[in-house]
Design an enzyme around this catalytic site. Structure first.
Site, PDB file in Angstrom:
ATOM      1  N   GLY A 143       0.820  -1.198   0.000  1.00  0.00           N
ATOM      2  CA  GLY A 143       0.000   0.000   0.000  1.00  0.00           C
ATOM      3  C   GLY A 143       0.852   1.245   0.000  1.00  0.00           C
ATOM      4  O   GLY A 143       2.076   1.207  -0.030  1.00  0.00           O
ATOM      5  N   PHE A 178       2.324   9.474   3.738  1.00  0.00           N
ATOM      6  CA  PHE A 178       3.697   9.969   3.709  1.00  0.00           C
ATOM      7  C   PHE A 178       4.702   8.922   3.266  1.00  0.00           C
ATOM      8  O   PHE A 178       5.899   9.117   3.383  1.00  0.00           O
ATOM      9  CB  PHE A 178       4.122  10.509   5.082  1.00  0.00           C
ATOM     10  CG  PHE A 178       3.891   9.537   6.215  1.00  0.00           C
ATOM     11  CD1 PHE A 178       4.732   8.449   6.397  1.00  0.00           C
ATOM     12  CD2 PHE A 178       2.821   9.697   7.073  1.00  0.00           C
ATOM     13  CE1 PHE A 178       4.521   7.562   7.429  1.00  0.00           C
ATOM     14  CE2 PHE A 178       2.615   8.814   8.108  1.00  0.00           C
ATOM     15  CZ  PHE A 178       3.459   7.738   8.291  1.00  0.00           C
ATOM     16  N   GLY A 179       4.275   7.776   2.794  1.00  0.00           N
ATOM     17  CA  GLY A 179       5.256   6.808   2.321  1.00  0.00           C
ATOM     18  C   GLY A 179       4.643   5.494   1.893  1.00  0.00           C
ATOM     19  O   GLY A 179       3.439   5.279   1.996  1.00  0.00           O
ATOM     20  N   ASP A 183     -10.105  12.020   9.076  1.00  0.00           N
ATOM     21  CA  ASP A 183     -10.021  11.432   7.731  1.00  0.00           C
ATOM     22  C   ASP A 183     -10.703  10.071   7.705  1.00  0.00           C
ATOM     23  O   ASP A 183     -10.135   9.073   7.235  1.00  0.00           O
ATOM     24  CB  ASP A 183      -8.558  11.311   7.300  1.00  0.00           C
ATOM     25  CG  ASP A 183      -8.409  11.187   5.780  1.00  0.00           C
ATOM     26  OD1 ASP A 183      -9.375  11.501   5.064  1.00  0.00           O
ATOM     27  OD2 ASP A 183      -7.339  10.773   5.319  1.00  0.00           O
TER      28      ASP A 183
END
Length: 905
Positions: free
Chosen positions: A601, A605-606, A720
């Site tokens: 996935g 941020f990464g 979120d």
């Protein structure tokens, strides 16, 4: 009195405006149309005088080909303006238009038109097989274009499902004449229209006829048909015409939505109780299969004794019994499955014995089935190679799909065809004139094992992300202009033997007069690097990392959430060293992940990798991809939040890494992906979630959010909430993830002011959007959208015929009182209606405009438990689900299209 009259007038105007909005909302928006006049001057546009649709030049959709005008003696008043010019493709075996934007998994009508008009001056008049070439939609065959008359317009239509965010139409040179095209159009369709067109097959128009119209009757298309289908007049002398000025209405559930204009005339037999017609199959290498639609609506107001009922026969076999056309409603009969393959198809409409009137027919369509044997290249690879092409403005004839069909694979691109979708495994861009930095698009080529960038003018630093390409075995960077040493991570892979790294043993070899030809004489012989170099200074890493992250965000590689403005990260206040969980070194992470081999996935941020701890415990390793202040802020925020919250429905933090140049989080791995994967992703294709499973998942997610709001020492707002942040374990147990945007509330505060809006479009609380005042009810709103998604299976923004929020979409359906229109069809009627209604009511409460009207997450948990109890008790009964009425095998209400006309008797 004047004041009262004015107020009433204003109210009437407002009411009319709202009514207009409601009417327009259900129609396709012409701004979503793509109308291309191929071959007109670059950048030009105009409105068609008949349809008022805007046509534009094709330069933004294709980079190859040459523009021509047709010969002057072909420019008559009867020639459509779109046919006065063409784009011709004398070079290249394949030339492709890329129609973008399209919406993945949505349905489109594609129309291509061709008029030769002796544009090249090579052939005059009529000539058999004047020009012959093939058309493809994407990687699959559509039609053979056979131009035999220079005066004639040849028009082809297909209905297809977009498999990406673009649709490509390709012209294939078969060495029997130069391919050319006059116009190309794309029209969005509702997803429920034309059920024969789906992800596994498209349909090609054979004919679409407006029956009982005359040769002088104009074509029916936009605006009479909101989908801009073209209905060709078809008049049979042996048939009598009846007509009406009354308006026909479509059924609420209609698989075709024909324009009422085609129902104003109908054909009936003159001296017989039977009306019949036939068509012969198209010539080709194989005999096609067809689906057909007959449109029949009663145009006459019948008295008490009059009756029009008829049977429909196909090749002398009963096809539909006792059809009675509905009065002033667009009725139709269609074939849900392809007809048996035949050389000729004969339809007969015969009045029944109790009918006093003969049968009638208003319009008809037939489509041939387009199978899709070729599979397009993996979408991540397509996005990557398209990004590389754009970044370096590649001048090669890189058009169409990079790997498929295999005979048209791009020059310099090597593909593997052993997986479900072709993957790019090698890329040779040596001596290609590349300049600038190494594009971040290379980081998306996860299946690549060989990359040759030698003898170009690439400069700047060599990025670390090349070391993260776990499949990469050979990398050639010889003879470029890099200004920094080789990164340690690449040298380590080379030393370990997992990467054959070829480069120069020094840097900055380019001067201002660099040229590929002259520089190759000065450069030393390429060698395999096996020695260490000095690490890149932290400042350079920060700059390059920031540029990489910015570039990735521009290309849509980072999370689609709306990010807040960057703020300083108080490292001294919330350092990773404060964590109580296990600290890992980067080398340990390499061992855990087998050198970052398997990507599972991509977070905000990464990239996230699969890893294994001792005892084969699976973990997810989220690696910070760059040193931006915002990425680090979210990284540290998630770390801190996961450290202080512990709940069975929240993802657990296992450890972290703060190894100078590398930062990472290690948390528990949930193998079933996310709720999003099962609702709309690949995981949902194999077996859709049952209603009980969906209820159980959202209940557990609600429990996790309730804990964040009230179970912690300090209330935490997630900010979120969406299906992709609800992860699922082995047995679909749900856990809330991604707390990088979460915010802790001040003590006893009901609202928290923020400086910027964060969240994902479609899920953001409208009150928070207006005021920037954040509260726990902001999460409740987002969760309400998730509830609507599990009921409907739709995304938060329902594309269809325009971008409509799922809340408005559901409200419109609820006003009709028919829950069957709302519920995800993949549930196949297996649910307790009361349970679904309860969830819908809860979702509507959660998505109230004002936060004070919404329930708390604790209330949501209670309601979901009640709904799950209803579903469980119903499913345990002897007859758990009542059968929903299904549409008969051949009945529906709709429409299809074509330019060929069948024969009639």
């Amino acid at each position: 009195m004047d004041h009262i009259f004015l107020t009433l007038a204003e109210m009437l105007a407002i009411w009319c405006f709202l009514l207009w909005c409601i009417l327009v909302a259900g129609q396709p928006r012409t701004k979503d149309y793509i109308s291309i006049d191929c071959g007109i001057t670059s950048g030009s546009r105009y409105n068609d005088t008949k349809t008022q649709l805007e046509y534009i030049s094709d330069d933004q959709f294709i980079a190859t080909g040459t523009n021509y005008d047709i010969a002057n003696n072909y420019k008559t008043s009867s020639v459509a303006v779109q046919n006065l010019n063409v784009r011709s493709f004398p070079e290249g075996a394949r030339n492709c238009y890329t129609l973008k934007p399209a919406i993945q998994e949505h349905k489109y009508l594609i129309r291509a038109s061709f008029m030769y008009g002796n544009y090249d001056g090579l052939r005059m008049g009529q000539d058999k097989n004047l020009i012959l070439f093939d058309l493809h939609i994407g990687v699959n065959f559509w039609k053979t274009v056979n131009i035999t008359d220079a005066f004639q317009e040849y028009r082809f239509e297909a209905i297809t499902v977009a498999l990406a965010d673009f649709i490509q139409v390709c012209l294939i040179n078969t060495n029997t004449g130069t391919p050319f095209i006059s116009s190309l159009e794309m029209r969005p369709l509702k997803s429920n229209l034309y059920p024969a067109a789906n992800a596994s097959q498209s349909i090609a128009l054979f004919f679409r006829n407006n029956v009982a119209s005359t040769s002088t009757t104009p074509l029916i298309r936009y605006p009479d048909d909101p989908y801009d289908r073209i209905w060709t007049p078809w008049d049979v002398p042996s048939w009598r015409v009846i007509s009406t000025a009354s308006t026909f209405n479509n059924y609420d559930i209609d698989f075709f939505e024909p324009p009422p204009a085609v129902y104003r005339t109908a054909a009936v037999p003159v001296n017989d109780s039977s009306l019949w017609f036939y068509w012969d199959s198209e010539d080709g290498p194989t005999t096609p299969q067809y689906v057909v639609v007959l449109y029949m609506g009663e145009a006459e107001s019948l008295n008490g004794t009059a009756k029009r009922v008829f049977d429909i026969y196909l090749n002398h076999q009963i096809w539909f019994h006792s059809f009675e056309p509905p009065y002033l409603i667009t009725g139709s009969i269609y074939s849900p499955n392809p007809l048996d393959v035949r050389a000729r198809y004969t339809f007969s409409l015969n009045a029944t014995t109790n009918s006093t009137l003969p049968p009638l027919l208003n319009a008809l369509e037939a489509y041939s089935i387009m199978l899709l044997p070729e599979v397009m290249t993996d979408l991540d690879d397509v996005e990557a190679i398209m990004g590389i092409k754009e970044d370096y403005q590649m001048k090669r004839n890189w058009v169409g799909d990079p790997c498929a069909p295999k005979k048209y694979a791009w020059d310099g691109v090597t593909c593997s065809y052993s997986t479900s979708a072709p993957r790019i495994t090698a890329l040779n861009l040596s001596s290609s004139g590349l300049t600038g930095y190494i594009s971040t698009s290379f980081s998306m080529l996860k299946g690549i094992n060989s990359l040759d960038l030698s003898y170009n003018k690439l400069n700047g630093t060599i990025p670390d992300f090349l070391a993260n390409l776990s499949s990469l075995q050979f990398l050639d960077l010889t003879a470029n202009c890099f200004t920094e040493p080789i990164p340690d991570v690449l040298l380590k892979r080379s030393a370990a033997g997992s990467l054959k790294l070829r480069t120069d043993n020094s840097t900055n070899k380019c001067d201002n007069g660099f040229s590929t030809e002259t520089s190759t004489k000065k450069l030393t012989t390429p060698i395999i690097v096996t020695i260490s170099v000095v690490p890149v200074v932290l400042l350079a890493l920060a700059v390059v990392g920031y540029m990489l992250i910015s570039k990735r965000r521009q290309q849509g590689l980072v999370s689609d959430a709306v990010r807040p403005q960057a703020e300083e990260v108080p490292l001294r206040k919330i350092g990773l060293e404060e964590l109580e969980t296990k600290e890992f070194t980067y080398l340990q992470l390499e061992n855990i992940t087998n050198k970052f081999t398997r990507v599972i996935g991509q977070g905000g941020f990464g990239i996230v990798y699969l890893g294994y701890l001792e005892g084969s415990t699976e973990v997810a390793v989220k690696l910070l991809s760059g040193w931006s202040s915002q990425g680090m802020k979210e990284f540290l925020a998630e770390t801190q939040n996961l450290r202080k919250v512990h709940h069975k429905n929240l993802v657990s933090l296992v450890g972290y890494c703060n190894d100078r140049e590398h930062m990472a989080l290690v948390y528990e791995y949930l193998p079933q992906g996310s709720l999003h994967d099962h609702l709309r992703g690949k995981a949902g294709l194999a077996r859709p979630l049952s209603w009980r499973e969906r209820l159980k998942i959202v209940l557990e997610a609600a429990q996790g959010l309730d804990y964040l709001h009230k179970g912690c020492k300090q209330s935490i707002i997630h900010r979120d909430v969406k299906p992709s942040n609800i992860l699922l374990g082995h047995h679909l147990e749900a856990k809330i993830a991604d707390l990088g945007l979460s915010k802790a509330m001040l003590s006893d505060a009901q609202y928290e002011s923020t400086v910027a809006l964060v969240g994902t479009p479609g899920y953001i609380d409208p009150e928070y959007h207006r005021t920037l005042q954040l509260s726990e009810k902001s999460d409740v709103y987002s969760f309400g959208v998730v509830l609507l998604e599990i009921v409907t299976g739709e995304p938060p923004i329902v594309q269809g015929m325009g971008k409509v929020h799922i809340l408005e979409h559901v409200k419109t359906k609820l006003n009709r009182g028919d829950i069957e229109e709302i519920i995800d069809r993949r549930l196949r009627g297996k649910y307790d209606v009361n349970s679904v209604w309860k969830v819908l009511e809860l979702a509507m409460m959660c998505t109230q405009e004002y936060s004070t009207q919404r329930p708390t997450m604790a209330d949501v948990v209670v309601h979901l438990k009640e709904s799950l109890t209803l579903e469980t008790s119903c499913a345990s009964g002897e007859n758990p689900y009542s059968e929903r009425p299904s549409i008969g095998e051949n009945s529906a209400f709709g429409d299809i299209s074509g330019t060929f006309s069948p024969s009639a008797r």
